[in-house]
Design a protein around this motif. Structure first.
Motif, PDB file in Angstrom:
ATOM      1  N   LEU A 322      21.091  37.457 -75.367  1.00 22.79           N
ATOM      2  CA  LEU A 322      21.567  36.246 -74.697  1.00 22.79           C
ATOM      3  C   LEU A 322      23.070  36.049 -74.927  1.00 22.79           C
ATOM      4  CD1 LEU A 322      20.961  33.639 -73.145  1.00 22.79           C
ATOM      5  CD2 LEU A 322      20.408  32.563 -75.336  1.00 22.79           C
ATOM      6  N   ILE A 323      23.533  36.286 -76.148  1.00 16.85           N
ATOM      7  CA  ILE A 323      24.961  36.132 -76.457  1.00 16.85           C
ATOM      8  C   ILE A 323      25.789  37.160 -75.698  1.00 16.85           C
ATOM      9  CG2 ILE A 323      26.678  36.302 -78.301  1.00 16.85           C
ATOM     10  CD1 ILE A 323      24.504  35.257 -80.219  1.00 16.85           C
ATOM     11  N   VAL A 324      25.316  38.417 -75.700  1.00 14.52           N
ATOM     12  CA  VAL A 324      26.064  39.492 -75.044  1.00 14.52           C
ATOM     13  C   VAL A 324      26.181  39.235 -73.539  1.00 14.52           C
ATOM     14  CG1 VAL A 324      25.985  41.953 -74.476  1.00 14.52           C
ATOM     15  CG2 VAL A 324      25.512  41.195 -76.802  1.00 14.52           C
ATOM     16  N   LEU A 325      25.184  38.633 -72.941  1.00 17.43           N
ATOM     17  CA  LEU A 325      25.236  38.356 -71.509  1.00 17.43           C
ATOM     18  C   LEU A 325      25.968  37.056 -71.199  1.00 17.43           C
ATOM     19  CD1 LEU A 325      21.615  39.356 -70.401  1.00 17.43           C
ATOM     20  CD2 LEU A 325      23.724  40.683 -70.172  1.00 17.43           C
ATOM     21  N   ALA A 326      25.763  36.040 -72.023  1.00 21.38           N
ATOM     22  CA  ALA A 326      26.306  34.714 -71.723  1.00 21.38           C
ATOM     23  C   ALA A 326      27.811  34.640 -71.937  1.00 21.38           C
ATOM     24  CB  ALA A 326      25.600  33.657 -72.571  1.00 21.38           C
ATOM     25  N   VAL A 327      28.325  35.275 -72.982  1.00 20.79           N
ATOM     26  CA  VAL A 327      29.749  35.152 -73.285  1.00 20.79           C
ATOM     27  C   VAL A 327      30.621  35.750 -72.180  1.00 20.79           C
ATOM     28  CG1 VAL A 327      31.561  35.863 -74.897  1.00 20.79           C
ATOM     29  CG2 VAL A 327      29.402  34.961 -75.765  1.00 20.79           C
ATOM     30  N   PRO A 328      30.374  36.974 -71.687  1.00 17.30           N
ATOM     31  CA  PRO A 328      31.207  37.469 -70.579  1.00 17.30           C
ATOM     32  C   PRO A 328      31.092  36.624 -69.312  1.00 17.30           C
ATOM     33  CG  PRO A 328      30.057  39.282 -71.651  1.00 17.30           C
ATOM     34  CD  PRO A 328      29.452  38.029 -72.168  1.00 17.30           C
ATOM     35  N   VAL A 329      29.863  36.190 -68.989  1.00 17.91           N
ATOM     36  CA  VAL A 329      29.700  35.352 -67.799  1.00 17.91           C
ATOM     37  C   VAL A 329      30.489  34.053 -67.953  1.00 17.91           C
ATOM     38  CG1 VAL A 329      28.036  34.027 -66.448  1.00 17.91           C
ATOM     39  CG2 VAL A 329      27.475  36.347 -67.170  1.00 17.91           C
ATOM     40  N   ALA A 330      30.415  33.454 -69.142  1.00 18.53           N
ATOM     41  CA  ALA A 330      31.173  32.225 -69.379  1.00 18.53           C
ATOM     42  C   ALA A 330      32.670  32.473 -69.287  1.00 18.53           C
ATOM     43  CB  ALA A 330      30.809  31.659 -70.757  1.00 18.53           C
ATOM     44  N   ALA A 331      33.136  33.648 -69.740  1.00 18.91           N
ATOM     45  CA  ALA A 331      34.564  33.968 -69.663  1.00 18.91           C
ATOM     46  C   ALA A 331      35.032  34.022 -68.218  1.00 18.91           C
ATOM     47  CB  ALA A 331      34.829  35.299 -70.363  1.00 18.91           C
ATOM     48  N   VAL A 332      34.246  34.649 -67.346  1.00 19.87           N
ATOM     49  CA  VAL A 332      34.608  34.725 -65.932  1.00 19.87           C
ATOM     50  C   VAL A 332      34.635  33.333 -65.302  1.00 19.87           C
ATOM     51  CG1 VAL A 332      33.893  35.607 -63.689  1.00 19.87           C
ATOM     52  CG2 VAL A 332      33.752  37.072 -65.706  1.00 19.87           C
ATOM     53  N   LEU A 333      33.634  32.513 -65.608  1.00 20.93           N
ATOM     54  CA  LEU A 333      33.573  31.169 -65.032  1.00 20.93           C
ATOM     55  C   LEU A 333      34.732  30.312 -65.521  1.00 20.93           C
ATOM     56  CD1 LEU A 333      29.732  30.450 -65.290  1.00 20.93           C
ATOM     57  CD2 LEU A 333      31.046  31.169 -63.286  1.00 20.93           C
ATOM     58  N   VAL A 334      35.066  30.414 -66.816  1.00 23.06           N
ATOM     59  CA  VAL A 334      36.181  29.632 -67.360  1.00 23.06           C
ATOM     60  C   VAL A 334      37.485  30.050 -66.694  1.00 23.06           C
ATOM     61  CG1 VAL A 334      37.569  29.269 -69.430  1.00 23.06           C
ATOM     62  CG2 VAL A 334      35.089  29.096 -69.554  1.00 23.06           C
ATOM     63  N   THR A 335      37.672  31.337 -66.490  1.00 26.55           N
ATOM     64  CA  THR A 335      38.897  31.814 -65.850  1.00 26.55           C
ATOM     65  C   THR A 335      39.006  31.290 -64.429  1.00 26.55           C
ATOM     66  OG1 THR A 335      38.818  33.816 -67.201  1.00 26.55           O
ATOM     67  CG2 THR A 335      40.218  33.865 -65.260  1.00 26.55           C
ATOM     68  N   GLN A 336      37.914  31.344 -63.675  1.00 27.16           N
ATOM     69  CA  GLN A 336      37.942  30.837 -62.313  1.00 27.16           C
ATOM     70  C   GLN A 336      38.213  29.335 -62.283  1.00 27.16           C
ATOM     71  OE1 GLN A 336      37.637  33.036 -59.501  1.00 27.16           O
ATOM     72  NE2 GLN A 336      38.034  34.336 -61.283  1.00 27.16           N
ATOM     73  N   ALA A 337      37.622  28.611 -63.222  1.00 26.77           N
ATOM     74  CA  ALA A 337      37.864  27.166 -63.260  1.00 26.77           C
ATOM     75  C   ALA A 337      39.311  26.858 -63.622  1.00 26.77           C
ATOM     76  CB  ALA A 337      36.914  26.514 -64.266  1.00 26.77           C
ATOM     77  N   ALA A 338      39.903  27.655 -64.527  1.00 29.74           N
ATOM     78  CA  ALA A 338      41.293  27.423 -64.922  1.00 29.74           C
ATOM     79  C   ALA A 338      42.251  27.674 -63.767  1.00 29.74           C
ATOM     80  CB  ALA A 338      41.649  28.319 -66.102  1.00 29.74           C
ATOM     81  N   LEU A 339      41.938  28.636 -62.893  1.00 33.04           N
ATOM     82  CA  LEU A 339      42.818  28.954 -61.770  1.00 33.04           C
ATOM     83  C   LEU A 339      42.676  27.986 -60.606  1.00 33.04           C
ATOM     84  CD1 LEU A 339      42.487  32.843 -61.717  1.00 33.04           C
ATOM     85  CD2 LEU A 339      44.419  31.493 -62.532  1.00 33.04           C
ATOM     86  N   SER A 340      41.681  27.114 -60.685  1.00 37.94           N
ATOM     87  CA  SER A 340      41.476  26.181 -59.568  1.00 37.94           C
ATOM     88  C   SER A 340      42.608  25.169 -59.446  1.00 37.94           C
ATOM     89  CB  SER A 340      40.142  25.444 -59.747  1.00 37.94           C
ATOM     90  OG  SER A 340      40.157  24.670 -60.934  1.00 37.94           O
ATOM     91  N   SER A 341      43.315  24.900 -60.554  1.00 36.08           N
ATOM     92  CA  SER A 341      44.421  23.945 -60.532  1.00 36.08           C
ATOM     93  C   SER A 341      45.770  24.639 -60.454  1.00 36.08           C
ATOM     94  CB  SER A 341      44.375  23.053 -61.776  1.00 36.08           C
ATOM     95  OG  SER A 341      44.493  23.839 -62.955  1.00 36.08           O
ATOM     96  N   VAL A 342      45.791  25.943 -60.159  1.00 35.55           N
ATOM     97  CA  VAL A 342      47.026  26.715 -60.108  1.00 35.55           C
ATOM     98  C   VAL A 342      47.145  27.358 -58.740  1.00 35.55           C
ATOM     99  CG1 VAL A 342      48.337  28.603 -61.128  1.00 35.55           C
ATOM    100  CG2 VAL A 342      46.907  27.156 -62.581  1.00 35.55           C
ATOM    101  N   ALA A 343      48.295  27.173 -58.092  1.00 36.74           N
ATOM    102  CA  ALA A 343      48.573  27.826 -56.809  1.00 36.74           C
ATOM    103  C   ALA A 343      49.467  29.027 -57.070  1.00 36.74           C
ATOM    104  CB  ALA A 343      49.248  26.845 -55.854  1.00 36.74           C
ATOM    105  N   ILE A 344      48.905  30.213 -56.972  1.00 44.68           N
ATOM    106  CA  ILE A 344      49.636  31.446 -57.236  1.00 44.68           C
ATOM    107  C   ILE A 344      50.151  31.970 -55.897  1.00 44.68           C
ATOM    108  CG2 ILE A 344      49.485  33.791 -58.151  1.00 44.68           C
ATOM    109  CD1 ILE A 344      47.226  32.841 -59.926  1.00 44.68           C
ATOM    110  N   GLU A 345      51.472  31.881 -55.696  1.00 44.76           N
ATOM    111  CA  GLU A 345      52.110  32.299 -54.465  1.00 44.76           C
ATOM    112  C   GLU A 345      52.973  33.526 -54.719  1.00 44.76           C
ATOM    113  OE1 GLU A 345      51.294  31.048 -51.723  1.00 44.76           O
ATOM    114  OE2 GLU A 345      50.162  29.327 -52.456  1.00 44.76           O
ATOM    115  N   PRO A 346      53.378  34.221 -53.667  1.00 46.57           N
ATOM    116  CA  PRO A 346      54.179  35.428 -53.867  1.00 46.57           C
ATOM    117  C   PRO A 346      55.492  35.199 -54.600  1.00 46.57           C
ATOM    118  CG  PRO A 346      53.276  35.391 -51.639  1.00 46.57           C
ATOM    119  CD  PRO A 346      52.971  34.063 -52.255  1.00 46.57           C
ATOM    120  N   LEU A 347      56.093  34.013 -54.474  1.00 45.13           N
ATOM    121  CA  LEU A 347      57.384  33.759 -55.086  1.00 45.13           C
ATOM    122  C   LEU A 347      57.282  32.910 -56.345  1.00 45.13           C
ATOM    123  CD1 LEU A 347      59.552  33.107 -51.906  1.00 45.13           C
ATOM    124  CD2 LEU A 347      59.253  35.232 -53.184  1.00 45.13           C
ATOM    125  N   GLY A 348      56.111  32.687 -56.863  1.00 39.07           N
ATOM    126  CA  GLY A 348      56.019  31.915 -58.083  1.00 39.07           C
ATOM    127  C   GLY A 348      54.665  31.266 -58.246  1.00 39.07           C
TER     128      GLY A 348
END
Length: 816
Positions: A322-348
């Protein structure tokens, strides 16, 4: 013909367009971009490796603690199975009557204590040639021989164990193996004996392995254990989520470069998830390595009297999966949630926090939901048949995780209103105003841990009254109580004399007690009237009864008064006094054999003197009542008391070092099977005690994880600002100013996080107490935990000052 007159060669037609394959979508796109992100995680040079290493270390610390928590069930089961495997069941009455066989042996408990540590011990006497030895022992030791555990061997051979070595003076002939110990630090011995008898303290048995059903866990303790698990594990999950976001600013700038070469928003987000996934997988490997290292040292570390064998620290396979499966999945979800408030454009990179403040309403949903769930759990008491574990787990988790979500909003709301002040303060506040998210993430774990600790302590403080029993023992009159179930007046006299001659002993109260039966007409039930006969000197009898005058040869009849009613109740006082009046009749013969008219053997008669006076008896230092017949040795003369119980209450001089060990040494010299107990006013329930010990161990491990993770997070934040710090120093900013600014950047989130933790902890504790039907006993319980949380942050900040000093050098201006 000139060059211009030449005819241009005909243009060849363009080649036909080459067929292109469609861009992958769905699972193939995720797989491609995740793989690309993993390549970026390891191919970014020293900067990329440093970022990945910090992420792996942060995740690894959390995963190691999760693995340790997953090993707790196996550890407890292994301890219990080894403890039961070495217990010897008592032989049945038929086996005792049949006598010894080739496989029987006699045993008696000889456990003792040394400077607060329990020392388990057994006396053994082999009756048959094939009598089995205890687990972990090659053979049963003979008389004068002893087999000891490795920890006890080391203690006896050191200067610290000199007094214990005098007490256990048998010759050591072997060492107890791991199979016979509950943990490697256990102090235990098996000593051979030539005097054990079945008609004495010896118990006949023919094997080992006593299977006992576990006592049902108190429902109130179940609620406490559930909250304890949530409080210890939720901060770990938050730290793992924080570690996944290490190096977020630099990552976003790299993703902007990918946007410049044509990658769309979804692609860069998947690539970012791949980078986080690689760091998380590396963190799983680090966590596994740490737990393997922990297994090697766990046997050499003892916390609150507990240690463990390396083989016991084996996580449950299903929990590991459960730990081996849950931790990577949680890492991906946390990363996606963190990028939701960031606009990554070609110039900055444009972050949403600069123009629009954080919203509060959705951050309140989780704690409000948790409080609502806890409010609907219902009442749990000692009569409850079951406890709803999942609602408590979900409710408490929602409240604690909700606090982590509220902290960024609170920090932003406060620092946005701060103005002016000294230069270090302005630098710190401006930094927090521009980017408060990283500071809030660094403190969120300690906020959750402190809030959970406050709620737990509120429950412990209120519930401990339910698991403390008033013993009725008078610690002002005595410190130790020694007894033997198979004694006589000779043993009692020796106990009194030997203890009086023991170093550090101030006073001894020794008695001999036996049940006796009156002769004459039996009761309506066909029994002879019975009572107790207590023999002691006049000084001793004055400690258990109010005597007008006393000299050797006197006898008394003790009646209970109102003081005894606190122990046995008014009805019990009347019943015991009536029984005494029926059996203790002056001038009437008394049978001292304890046969009670059953016709077993010849009676041994003694007549209660006509001069026996009625006196008032009261509890002795142990809280025991001695009503019935009270006599001095001269009143019995040469008459013996078979089957009597010898007792001694001992008061020691507190100014004498190791007075308790001298008392235990004397008891061992008299008879190793003597029971000796330290008197105490209150006795704590063993289940409650084990839960509290588990909390202390788990809390210590969690706090170490918090400190280590905070240090890693602090270093990561400083590394992100390395160039900025170097630029400020190059422009003439004093290093002391920058150091103070870093301290203020830590102090402000800590103060706000601690305040939020106090409020959240009190709210969580209030609703948890409502589940067990208790009310808050102390509103100021948060003070020590808030101080501990702030101290951890301060120590971590001080530990980060050396790296900070190195990062302010001119070399930080270099770039690639």
């Amino acid at each position: 013909m000139t060059l211009l007159d030449r005819e241009a060669p005909p243009l060849s037609p363009p080649p036909p367009p080459r067929p292109t394959s469609a861009a992958p979508t769905g699972v193939r796109a995720w797989a491609r971009d995740l793989a690309l992100g993993m390549r970026f995680a390891v191919s970014g040079g020293r900067e990329g490796w440093t970022r990945t290493a910090l992420t792996a270390l942060g995740v690894g610390l959390g995963v190691a603690l999760l693995f340790a928590a997953a090993a707790v069930p196996q550890l407890l089961d292994a301890r219990e199975s080894r403890g039961q495997a070495r217990e010897s069941p008592k032989a049945t009455s038929q086996a005792v009557d049949k006598g010894s066989t080739d496989t029987t042996f006699l045993w008696a408990d000889a456990s003792t204590e040394y400077r607060g540590d329990p020392v388990g011990g057994r006396l053994l006497r082999q009756e048959g040639a094939d009598a089995p030895p205890p687990p972990g022992v090659a053979k049963i030791p003979g008389p004068g021989e002893m087999v000891v555990s490795p920890a006890l061997r080391d203690l006896l051979g050191s200067s610290e164990g000199a007094l214990l070595a005098q007490r256990l003076d048998d010759r050591i002939v072997g060492t107890i193996g791991d199979a016979g110990l509950v943990d490697p630090g256990e102090l235990r011995f098996y000593a051979g004996s030539s005097t054990l008898r079945v008609d004495g303290v010896g118990i006949r048995s023919s094997g080992y392995g006593l299977q006992e059903d576990r006592a049902p866990f108190d429902p109130l303790l179940v609620v406490l254990v559930i909250l304890m698990c949530v409080v210890l594990l939720v901060p770990v999950a938050i730290f793992i989520a924080t570690a996944v976001r290490f190096g977020g600013d630099r990552r976003d700038r790299r993703l902007a470069a990918l946007r410049l070469v044509g990658a769309d928003v979804r692609t860069v987000r998947r690539i970012a998830a791949g980078e986080a996934l690689f760091g998380t997988v590396a963190g799983l490997a680090v966590g596994a390595a740490l737990i393997l290292m922990l297994r090697q040292v766990v046997g050499h570390v003892r916390l609150w009297g507990y240690s463990s064998f390396p083989s016991d620290v084996t996580p449950v396979p299903m929990l590991v999966l459960l730990i081996v499966l849950a931790v990577p999945v949680a890492a991906v979800l946390v990363t996606q949630a963190a990028l939701s408030s960031v606009a990554i454009e070609p110039l900055g990179v444009v972050r949403a926090t600069g123009l629009r403040g954080r919203r509060l309403w959705w951050r309140l949903l989780l704690p409000v939901l948790g409080v609502g769930i806890l409010a609907t759990v219902g009442r749990v008491d000692v009569m409850s048949q079951s406890v709803g574990e999942m609602p408590i787990v979900v409710g408490a988790s929602c409240v604690l995780i909700g606090l982590a979500g509220l902290l960024p909003w609170l920090l932003e709301a406060v620092v946005s209103r701060l103005r002016g002040g000294p230069v270090p303060w302005q630098l710190a506040i401006r930094r927090l105003q521009l980017s408060s998210g990283a500071a809030a993430r660094a403190v969120s774990g300690i906020t959750v841990a402190v809030a959970g600790a406050i709620a737990l302590q509120m429950m412990f403080g209120v519930m401990q009254k339910d698991f403390l029993e008033i013993t009725g023992q008078d610690t002002e009159r005595a410190d130790f109580y020694v007894s033997s179930d198979y004694g006589d007046s000779v043993l009692a006299e020796r106990m009194i004399q030997d203890f009086r001659d023991t170093k550090g002993v101030a006073e001894v109260i020794g008695t001999v007690e036996v049940y006796v039966a009156a002769t004459g007409d039996p009761t309506e039930q066909g029994w002879q009237p019975i009572t107790t006969l207590t023999m002691g000197t006049c000084a001793t009898l004055r400690e258990i009864a109010e005597l007008p005058t006393c000299r050797d040869g006197d006898a008394f009849v003790g009646h209970l008064d109102a003081r005894a009613a606190k122990k046995v109740g008014a009805a019990g006082v009347k019943e015991q006094n009536d029984r005494t009046d029926g059996a203790a009749v002056p001038g009437r013969p008394i049978d001292l054999t304890g046969n009670f008219g059953e016709g077993k053997g010849e009676p041994r008669l003694w007549t209660l003197p006509e001069s026996a006076r009625t006196v008032t008896a009261f509890p002795d230092p142990m809280g025991d009542l001695h009503d019935g017949i009270l006599v001095t040795p001269g009143a019995l003369g040469s008459v013996k008391l078979p089957g009597a119980t010898a007792r001694a209450s001992i008061k020691v001089d507190p100014t004498v070092p190791d007075a308790a060990e001298y008392v235990r040494g004397t008891a061992a010299d008299i008879d190793p099977t003597l029971r000796i107990n330290a008197l105490k006013n209150l006795e704590r329930d063993k289940q409650y005690d084990s839960v509290q010990s588990g909390l202390q161990i788990g809390g210590a491990l969690t706090m170490m994880l918090i400190a280590a993770s905070l240090l890693v997070s602090q270093i990561e934040q400083l590394r992100e600002r390395k160039r900025l710090l170097s630029v400020l120093v190059a422009f003439g900013t004093r290093r002391r100013t920058l150091i103070w600014s870093v301290l203020w950047q830590t102090a402000v989130p800590v103060v706000l996080g601690t305040a939020l933790a106090v409020v959240g902890g009190l709210v969580l504790g209030k609703f948890m107490l409502g589940i067990v039907g208790k009310s808050i006993g102390d509103w100021w319980v948060f003070v020590p935990y808030a101080a501990v949380g702030a101290s951890v942050i301060l120590l971590v900040t001080l530990a980060s000052l050396p790296p900070l000093w190195r990062m302010m050098r001119a070399e930080g201006l270099r770039t690639e």
